[in-house]
Design an enzyme around this catalytic site. Structure first.
Site, PDB file in Angstrom:
ATOM      1  N   GLY A 164       0.839  -1.203   0.000  1.00 40.89           N
ATOM      2  CA  GLY A 164       0.000   0.000   0.000  1.00 40.89           C
ATOM      3  C   GLY A 164       0.867   1.243   0.000  1.00 40.89           C
ATOM      4  CG  HIS A 295       3.268   2.213  17.552  1.00 35.80           C
ATOM      5  ND1 HIS A 295       2.079   1.527  17.684  1.00 35.80           N
ATOM      6  CD2 HIS A 295       3.205   2.808  16.325  1.00 35.80           C
ATOM      7  CE1 HIS A 295       1.334   1.700  16.605  1.00 35.80           C
ATOM      8  NE2 HIS A 295       2.003   2.475  15.772  1.00 35.80           N
ATOM      9  CB  ILE A 296       8.793   5.986  17.402  1.00 33.21           C
ATOM     10  CG1 ILE A 296       9.910   5.019  16.955  1.00 33.21           C
ATOM     11  CG2 ILE A 296       8.677   6.022  18.916  1.00 33.21           C
ATOM     12  CD1 ILE A 296      11.306   5.464  17.370  1.00 33.21           C
TER      13      ILE A 296
END
Length: 330
Positions: A164, A295-296
């Site tokens: 994507g 989660h950066i």
């Protein structure tokens, strides 16, 4: 003045958000804003209380907006705006049933997430965190021919699960490193997108077997949940690296740990885990060949500010019954 104040629609914001987004909401003049004034998640009991009677809700990926929350909000809730591109934290079926509109923040975080994914791949493949630690703890004694050797991208095969927006942006950044071959998999071929990289559409099993680097950038859906499991890791090359910057639940983490410990794969880099945060005692954190980030992916100042402005504008448009800049099609 009092009559005008009574007509303001009520909004709850579940966390502190970047200042540009707060300013957009504050200056709009169409809503009264109540906010959980903390960088930490709002407790569930507080969320249930604060959301009651609100017309709009601005939330984060870490806020689970389920049936209980929607029931607590009641029939006044018109719009939910999430400061994220992912929406697996939203009870979409319930939201659709109630006719609530949903705004989200795609596109604006694509470049930042792609950059972080490449950084994570390089840090993992060239053992950067491990090397830094060796410098600090005295493990660096002299130059040694095979010490701290890793794996390079030149001449490699890169497999991307989910070609994507982010998957394409990752491939675009990796191509100049001399990647020889790109493979990808997903629901269906994307010949136009793949043409830029000469990428081949293959089944998941072939991608696992033939890739030197595997990068997960797909959405979390019932089909992709737990997709990267024992069978998948056993198909990979022993010298292959696994990188995930999509969602933690795409990976069976017990199976990943087993594959890393037993040498079925060389290393893994994760920007997402399940749960988040990962408990400090989690077995994956004990491994030198597993790099884990908090989660950066979208964590640049510019990106987070842009996300907050988009989330605010989505919310305002929904409250006014106008077209949102980025509305999730339900």
């Amino acid at each position: 003045m009092r009559a005008a104040a009574r007509q303001l629609m009520k909004v709850f914001v579940t966390r502190r958000i970047p200042p540009e987004g707060e300013a957009v909401l504050a200056q709009a003049g169409v809503c009264s804003i109540q906010q959980w004034d903390s960088d930490e998640p709002i407790p569930q009991s507080e969320l249930l209380a604060k959301v009651a009677g609100k017309d709009g809700l601005l939330c984060l990926l870490s806020d689970r907006i389920d049936k209980e929350v929607l029931d607590a909000a009641g029939p006044t809730l018109k719009v939910i705006s999430t400061l994220s591109v992912g929406y697996d934290h939203l009870a979409i079926d319930e939201i659709k049933k109630r006719g609530i509109r949903v705004g989200y923040t795609p596109d604006v975080l694509t470049d930042a997430t792609a950059e972080l994914t490449v950084a994570l791949l390089l840090a993992t493949s060239r053992r950067l965190p491990e090397s830094v630690e060796e410098v600090k703890n005295g493990g660096w004694t002299t130059w040694k021919p095979l010490w701290m050797c890793g794996y390079g991208l030149s001449g490699s095969t890169v497999g991307i699960i989910g070609l994507g927006r982010i998957g394409q942006a990752v491939a675009r950044r990796l191509k100049p490193f001399g990647v020889k071959r790109f493979l990808y998999t997903g629901h269906h071929p994307k010949p136009e997108a793949a043409a830029e990289f000469g990428a081949e559409f293959v089944p998941l099993a072939i991608l696992a077997e033939e890739s030197d680097f595997i990068i997960v950038t797909c959405s979390l859906t019932p089909d992709t949940q737990g997709m990267c499991n024992r069978d998948f890791f056993h198909k990979m090359k022993k010298t292959a690296l696994f990188i995930n910057s999509s969602r933690g639940a795409v990976v069976n983490q017990d199976d990943l740990y087993d594959a890393l410990v037993k040498g079925h794969i060389a290393a893994a880099g994760l920007d997402v885990t399940s749960p988040e945060p990962l408990p400090p005692a989690h077995p994956l954190l004990s491994l030198k060949n597993c790099v884990i980030l908090p989660h950066i992916g979208s964590a640049t100042y510019a990106t987070r500010n842009t996300m907050s402005v988009l989330a605010a504008n989505n919310l305002l448009a929904g409250l006014k019954g106008e077209s949102m800049p980025s509305e999730l099609s339900l």
